[in-house]
Design a protein around this motif. Structure first.
Motif, PDB file in Angstrom:
ATOM      1  N   THR A  65      -4.530  -8.074  -4.119  1.00  0.00           N
ATOM      2  CA  THR A  65      -5.094  -8.600  -2.775  1.00  0.00           C
ATOM      3  C   THR A  65      -6.785  -8.957  -2.629  1.00  0.00           C
ATOM      4  O   THR A  65      -7.268  -8.713  -3.632  1.00  0.00           O
ATOM      5  CB  THR A  65      -5.001  -7.136  -2.113  1.00  0.00           C
ATOM      6  OG1 THR A  65      -5.608  -6.261  -2.717  1.00  0.00           O
ATOM      7  CG2 THR A  65      -3.518  -6.841  -1.680  1.00  0.00           C
ATOM      8  N   TYR A 101     -10.600  -5.447   7.934  1.00  0.00           N
ATOM      9  CA  TYR A 101     -10.648  -6.544   7.279  1.00  0.00           C
ATOM     10  C   TYR A 101     -10.625  -7.932   8.388  1.00  0.00           C
ATOM     11  O   TYR A 101     -11.142  -8.694   8.194  1.00  0.00           O
ATOM     12  CB  TYR A 101      -9.709  -6.727   6.037  1.00  0.00           C
ATOM     13  CG  TYR A 101      -9.298  -7.754   5.207  1.00  0.00           C
ATOM     14  CD1 TYR A 101     -10.563  -8.380   4.457  1.00  0.00           C
ATOM     15  CD2 TYR A 101      -8.224  -8.670   5.565  1.00  0.00           C
ATOM     16  CE1 TYR A 101     -10.426  -9.678   3.798  1.00  0.00           C
ATOM     17  CE2 TYR A 101      -8.120  -9.820   4.811  1.00  0.00           C
ATOM     18  CZ  TYR A 101      -9.048 -10.376   3.933  1.00  0.00           C
ATOM     19  OH  TYR A 101      -9.035 -11.542   3.241  1.00  0.00           O
ATOM     20  N   ILE A 135      -5.245  -3.644  -6.170  1.00  0.00           N
ATOM     21  CA  ILE A 135      -6.448  -4.253  -5.983  1.00  0.00           C
ATOM     22  C   ILE A 135      -6.569  -5.854  -6.492  1.00  0.00           C
ATOM     23  O   ILE A 135      -6.976  -6.447  -5.990  1.00  0.00           O
ATOM     24  CB  ILE A 135      -7.501  -3.312  -6.632  1.00  0.00           C
ATOM     25  CG1 ILE A 135      -7.592  -2.125  -5.889  1.00  0.00           C
ATOM     26  CG2 ILE A 135      -8.730  -3.994  -6.836  1.00  0.00           C
ATOM     27  CD1 ILE A 135      -8.612  -1.021  -6.719  1.00  0.00           C
ATOM     28  N   PHE A 160       0.841  -1.168   0.120  1.00  0.00           N
ATOM     29  CA  PHE A 160      -0.016   0.019  -0.009  1.00  0.00           C
ATOM     30  C   PHE A 160       0.927   1.287   0.101  1.00  0.00           C
ATOM     31  O   PHE A 160       0.562   2.355  -0.707  1.00  0.00           O
ATOM     32  CB  PHE A 160      -0.844  -0.010   1.238  1.00  0.00           C
ATOM     33  CG  PHE A 160      -1.854   1.237   1.362  1.00  0.00           C
ATOM     34  CD1 PHE A 160      -3.104   1.139   0.254  1.00  0.00           C
ATOM     35  CD2 PHE A 160      -1.684   2.182   1.896  1.00  0.00           C
ATOM     36  CE1 PHE A 160      -4.356   1.820   0.395  1.00  0.00           C
ATOM     37  CE2 PHE A 160      -2.823   3.276   2.016  1.00  0.00           C
ATOM     38  CZ  PHE A 160      -3.998   2.880   1.279  1.00  0.00           C
ATOM     39  N   LYS A 206     -10.293  -8.884  -2.385  1.00  0.00           N
ATOM     40  CA  LYS A 206     -11.370  -7.807  -2.660  1.00  0.00           C
ATOM     41  C   LYS A 206     -12.137  -7.362  -1.704  1.00  0.00           C
ATOM     42  O   LYS A 206     -12.519  -6.083  -1.463  1.00  0.00           O
ATOM     43  CB  LYS A 206     -12.303  -8.345  -4.075  1.00  0.00           C
ATOM     44  CG  LYS A 206     -13.517  -7.415  -4.096  1.00  0.00           C
ATOM     45  CD  LYS A 206     -14.581  -8.184  -5.164  1.00  0.00           C
ATOM     46  CE  LYS A 206     -15.612  -7.064  -5.296  1.00  0.00           C
ATOM     47  NZ  LYS A 206     -16.926  -7.750  -6.159  1.00  0.00           N
ATOM     48  N   MET A 213     -14.873  -0.182  -3.566  1.00  0.00           N
ATOM     49  CA  MET A 213     -13.368   0.359  -3.899  1.00  0.00           C
ATOM     50  C   MET A 213     -12.711  -0.738  -4.542  1.00  0.00           C
ATOM     51  O   MET A 213     -11.772  -0.664  -5.502  1.00  0.00           O
ATOM     52  CB  MET A 213     -12.661   0.693  -2.492  1.00  0.00           C
ATOM     53  CG  MET A 213     -11.188   1.788  -2.876  1.00  0.00           C
ATOM     54  SD  MET A 213     -10.693   2.272  -1.647  1.00  0.00           S
ATOM     55  CE  MET A 213      -9.155   2.825  -2.082  1.00  0.00           C
ATOM     56  N   GLY A 214     -12.781  -1.924  -4.210  1.00  0.00           N
ATOM     57  CA  GLY A 214     -12.112  -3.223  -4.758  1.00  0.00           C
ATOM     58  C   GLY A 214     -12.741  -3.478  -6.241  1.00  0.00           C
ATOM     59  O   GLY A 214     -12.253  -4.703  -6.556  1.00  0.00           O
ATOM     60  N   ILE A 218      -7.343  -0.052   7.302  1.00  0.00           N
ATOM     61  CA  ILE A 218      -7.882  -0.993   6.426  1.00  0.00           C
ATOM     62  C   ILE A 218      -7.752  -2.437   6.647  1.00  0.00           C
ATOM     63  O   ILE A 218      -8.819  -2.978   6.582  1.00  0.00           O
ATOM     64  CB  ILE A 218      -7.413  -0.460   4.773  1.00  0.00           C
ATOM     65  CG1 ILE A 218      -7.684   0.780   4.467  1.00  0.00           C
ATOM     66  CG2 ILE A 218      -8.201  -1.656   3.874  1.00  0.00           C
ATOM     67  CD1 ILE A 218      -7.212   1.316   3.305  1.00  0.00           C
ATOM     68  N   TRP A 273     -10.730  -4.418   0.784  1.00  0.00           N
ATOM     69  CA  TRP A 273     -11.160  -2.902   0.288  1.00  0.00           C
ATOM     70  C   TRP A 273     -12.630  -2.253   0.792  1.00  0.00           C
ATOM     71  O   TRP A 273     -13.513  -3.010   0.732  1.00  0.00           O
ATOM     72  CB  TRP A 273     -11.118  -2.700  -1.096  1.00  0.00           C
ATOM     73  CG  TRP A 273      -9.768  -3.140  -1.614  1.00  0.00           C
ATOM     74  CD1 TRP A 273      -9.250  -4.026  -2.149  1.00  0.00           C
ATOM     75  CD2 TRP A 273      -8.565  -2.175  -1.500  1.00  0.00           C
ATOM     76  NE1 TRP A 273      -8.017  -4.253  -2.339  1.00  0.00           N
ATOM     77  CE2 TRP A 273      -7.253  -2.900  -1.925  1.00  0.00           C
ATOM     78  CE3 TRP A 273      -8.227  -0.865  -0.916  1.00  0.00           C
ATOM     79  CZ2 TRP A 273      -6.049  -2.420  -2.026  1.00  0.00           C
ATOM     80  CZ3 TRP A 273      -7.045  -0.421  -0.932  1.00  0.00           C
ATOM     81  CH2 TRP A 273      -5.847  -1.070  -1.559  1.00  0.00           C
ATOM     82  N   ALA A 276     -12.160   3.289  -7.056  1.00  0.00           N
ATOM     83  CA  ALA A 276     -10.864   3.578  -6.447  1.00  0.00           C
ATOM     84  C   ALA A 276     -10.237   4.793  -7.214  1.00  0.00           C
ATOM     85  O   ALA A 276      -9.537   5.530  -6.394  1.00  0.00           O
ATOM     86  CB  ALA A 276      -9.889   2.168  -6.620  1.00  0.00           C
TER      87      ALA A 276
END
Length: 518
Positions: free
Chosen positions: A350, A493, A347, A88, A352, A359-360, A489, A355, A371
């Motif tokens: 990683t 998750y 994206i 990131f 989905k 966003m993903g 973030i 996010w 995004a």
């Protein structure tokens, strides 16, 4: 099935060279340090460029079937949270680059139209509020919204101008080398900026760097940044003929070509640029110094062959326009490509569900549109904050350059720090190895990490010591804010994962990642 054509040694060297070498680093380095920049390029090459390139090559070879790139390397070696934060921060270094280029792109526009940089005198119908860096900030925001809009429509064909700009920059390099050598011969070996041997390599020409060891040490970040882009080398190992023999040769040869290339070009800039005469004014900034030096190149060439003052001025303005057009094409092409490609890569690489919101999601045309607009908002806010900070144009470009240099070199620390742990992994492809023992992997992993750490620490601390807290704040803000954002973030998750909010298939994927790490 047709066998893929492999890269020969020369083709490999050229691939590495084009990924890493940046002409703009030369006039900027000469402006900051003069001839004294050269030893730092050599030190950065030995302590960072060569060993880091070998590390990336080993990662790329061992995980050649993984699609996530550097995220996969760090995830398998250390863990998914570490990998996500590191990746990131790598992605957000491009966000900082976008802030810089959106603001700085008006310098080549000014040179193209007027033959010189006059952005500092621009104002919106004589308004004092919208002038200088503030006006550039507003124009940068409009420009970036325009780029995002076109990219979100899937119109990425304009990125083809990158190849035109890239070829033209190569031509500029050849012209500078040939033209400088011709001028040196015509002057019977005399340089415009005298080269005094060891003294010139030790004492910076820039008065701000003289007698300031921390400021000199902070310059190493510029040298490290000049070697940026080597993470792309990771995918070339398996595309090379006889990689065990040719790849180490290619890395070392490319490194020598790049280090020697930077050193020779910095010397040649001095052959036609007297530092105090050309670069000793407040109107010179990190944003326009390349155009000033290239204008001077054309004027100096005319002067050597007896051209009048008026002809020299005409040559300077004409060449400034040519160089500005080339840089504008290269920057526009890079911007159109980089507004979506790093975002799409992170994206795609990683889960989905990691996010927030939508966003993903990747649209049918392959664009991460949601995004991209979030990215657009972040870039615009950062441009607004930096440009309305009440700085001179010179300070404005110092801040932007410092943000990008620090932002782009900090993520490399995550890769080099992960390397010793990667070396301990069992049952993986070790068909390509440079660091044969765990001890050598540990030593070089930590040498590269500490080189990056101390270089960035000096670069961040130095402006504050000189009383420039604003540059220190903005240099540090990128890695801290984006590193914290990545951590938040990922924690979100993890909590959703523990609460069982995702389907079984996705949970299994993450469990597999954690098992690989264990």
């Amino acid at each position: 099935m047709k066998e893929e054509k492999k890269l020969g040694l020369m083709a490999l060297i050229l691939m590495i060279f084009t990924s890493v070498y940046g002409f703009n680093n030369i006039p900027r380095s000469y402006y900051l340090m003069g001839y004294a920049a050269i030893p730092w390029f050599v030190i950065a090459g030995i302590l960072f460029f060569i060993p880091f390139a070998f590390m990336v090559a080993e990662f790329g070879s061992a995980f050649k079937d993984e699609t996530g790139g550097m995220y996969s390397w760090m995830c398998k070696s250390v863990g998914p949270k570490y990998a996500f934060i590191g990746t990131f921060m790598w992605y957000t270094s491009y966000v900082l680059w976008m802030v810089n280029v959106s603001s700085g792109i008006w310098v080549p526009v000014s040179n193209l139209i007027f033959g010189e940089d006059c952005t500092s005198s621009w104002s919106f119908f004589g308004s004092k509020i919208l002038s200088g860096s503030r006006l550039l900030g507003v124009m940068a925001i409009i420009f970036f919204i325009f780029i995002t809009y076109f990219d979100s429509k899937g119109i990425d064909k304009i990125s083809k101008v990158t190849s035109i700009g890239g070829t033209a920059v190569l031509v500029i390099n050849i012209m500078v080398v040939v033209g400088s050598v011709v001028m040196i011969i015509a002057r019977h070996g005399q340089l415009e900026q005298p080269f005094l041997g060891t003294e010139s390599l030790m004492v910076p020409l820039n008065a701000a760097y003289q007698g300031s060891p921390i400021m000199i040490l902070s310059f190493i970040v510029y040298a490290l940044f000049a070697y940026g882009g080597i993470e792309a080398v990771g995918g070339l190992v398996d595309k090379t003929e006889n990689p065990k023999k040719n790849f180490p040769k290619g890395i070392v040869a490319a490194a020598l070509v790049i280090v020697v290339g930077y050193a020779i070009l910095i010397l040649l800039v001095g052959s036609f640029t007297n530092y105090s005469e050309i670069l000793g004014t407040d109107s010179i900034t990190l944003g326009n110094v390349s155009y000033v030096i290239m204008s001077n190149f054309a004027a100096a060439f005319g002067k050597v062959f007896g051209a009048s003052v008026a002809t020299q001025a005409a040559l300077a303005h004409g060449f400034a326009r040519v160089y500005a057009l080339i840089m504008l094409l290269a920057l526009m092409g890079a911007m159109f490509a980089l507004v979506y490609s790093p975002l799409k890569q992170i994206i795609d690489g990683t889960p989905k569900e990691l996010w927030p919101g939508k966003m993903g999601e990747i649209a049918e045309d392959g664009m991460p549109k949601n995004a991209m607009w979030i990215q657009c908002a972040i870039v615009c806010i950062m441009i607004l904050l930096v440009s309305f900070g009440g700085d001179t144009m010179q300070q404005f470009f110092v801040i932007l350059t410092a943000m990008v240099n620090v932002g782009m070199t900090v993520p490399y620390m995550f890769i080099s720090f992960a390397f010793p742990k990667f070396k301990k992994m069992k049952n993986i492809d070790r068909s390509f190895e440079v660091f044969k023992t765990q001890k050598s992997a540990n030593i070089w992993g930590y040498v590269v990490t500490l080189t990056l750490f101390f270089a960035n620490a000096f670069a961040i601390i130095q402006p504050a010591i000189e009383g420039d807290w604003k540059t220190t704040f903005w240099s540090l803000s990128g890695p801290v804010i984006f590193g914290l954002a990545a951590w938040i973030i990922y924690k979100r998750y993890e909590k959703k994962l523990e609460a069982g909010e995702f389907n079984k298939e996705n949970t299994d994927d993450v469990d597999d990642e954690n098992e690989n790490v264990a």
